[in-house]
Enzyme design. Structure first.
Site: not given
Length: 349
Positions: A45, A56, A140, A161, A202, A227-228, A293, A330
């Site tokens: 990406r 992104e 999520q 959390d 997270t 982690g992305d 992921s 056109k």
């Protein structure tokens, strides 16, 4: 005309199908496209980073359809009354370039991320997994919990959390599922103890070590989702070194995933090869597996494909004139004259 699926239409689609059945069907759809991996034109990406977030574009195509997703990631947004992740996407016809679908993907991305986690766990987790730890209870989390409860047989989830209000929300939203036992943990270490599967979702854009080697038990499957992007991790590097690591698209994961902490030649396995039967997944009951992921465009392609099919089948959304009518292909200038182009919206729901 282009089919437009806004948030109310997507919400209605999910309600008609059901959240858990939607995730299950989407996991099957994503798997179908992953098995056809060589048929797709793929790239990492395109990301524009700032100190507080990222925006992104995620493109992918095959011989018949092109798809892209616009998506952001801004962890501080919740303090501004906005979602951390917001997205929309387009599905287009490759032969003509015509956009056949414009869709919200904020809700759909949460569904597709949990569906991808489910798809990976089906291939990598030990059979008979019953207990999961869920670290990070934000937007999520419910989707992940339902994916594993309804489709993988998880009966008990220990949740944690740092924001107790997020956990309150999670417990409240999952209360209609009495067969799923929710345990509130006081720490990550307490939550993961005895877990067959550990899911981390997270949001902080930081090189964090949510999971450390002392927390790992033989046979665990780690579903590392948070982690992305560069500089954003969840797993201690030694956790990765001691595990068999699976990735979506290696060139992207090397930059964005938890494996950004490891040498460029550290061993990883392409998940699509496992699904296609050309690579081994879990090698023993005692082996620790990690699905690093980060999210890949093919998952969004599959999501847009599924949404388009279901929306047309159920007559949901509206048809909009996203591209000018080509009475004379056109002569585009005619659309600059008064009265030459009137907005056309055809409601199908």
């Amino acid at each position: 005309m282009t089919r437009f699926i806004d948030v109310p239409a997507m919400s209605r689609l999910v309600q008609e199908i059901g959240v858990a059945p939607f995730i299950g069907a989407l996991a099957d759809t994503i798997r179908e496209d992953f098995i056809r991996w060589p048929d797709f034109d793929k790239s990492a990406r395109v990301a524009n980073h700032s100190d507080i977030g990222v925006i992104e574009l995620m493109p992918v195509s095959n011989a018949s359809r092109y798809a892209f997703k616009y998506v952001n990631g801004h962890p501080a947004n919740t303090g501004r009354g906005l979602y951390t992740v917001m997205a929309f996407g387009v599905l287009a016809d490759v032969e003509t370039g015509y956009p056949v679908l414009l869709s919200e993907l904020t809700l759909a991305t949460a569904l597709r991320t949990s569906a991808t986690s489910l798809m990976a766990a089906r291939a990598l987790a030990r059979p008979g997994a019953r207990r999961m730890a869920l670290i990070g209870n934000g937007a999520q989390s419910e989707f992940q919990a339902l994916a594993f409860h309804c489709h993988l047989g998880i009966e008990e989830i220990a949740v944690y959390d740092i924001d107790a209000r997020a956990t309150d929300k999670l417990v409240r939203n999952l209360s209609p599922f009495p067969s799923l036992k929710i345990i509130r943990a006081d720490s990550t270490a307490q939550a993961v103890r005895g877990a067959d599967i550990v899911t981390t979702v997270t949001a902080d854009k930081a090189c964090a070590t949510i999971i450390t080697p002392d927390m790992i038990e033989p046979g665990m499957h780690l579903n590392a989702v948070g982690g992305d992007c560069p500089g954003k991790t969840e797993l201690h590097a030694d956790v990765l070194r001691g595990a068999r690591v699976f990735v979506e698209y290696e060139p992207q994961t090397r930059i964005e995933g938890d494996i950004q902490q490891l040498p460029k030649d550290s061993p990883v396995v392409d998940l699509w090869r496992v699904l296609a039967g050309t690579a081994t997944g879990r090698e023993s009951a005692e082996q620790v597996t990690v699905f690093d992921s980060v999210g890949f465009a093919l998952e969004d392609y599959a999501t847009l494909r599924y949404v388009h099919e279901q929306a047309e089948r159920r007559n949901l959304g509206v048809d909009v004139e996203l591209v000018p009518r080509a009475d004379d292909p056109k002569d585009l200038f005619r659309h600059t004259r008064s009265g030459a182009s009137r907005a056309v919206i055809r409601r199908v729901a």
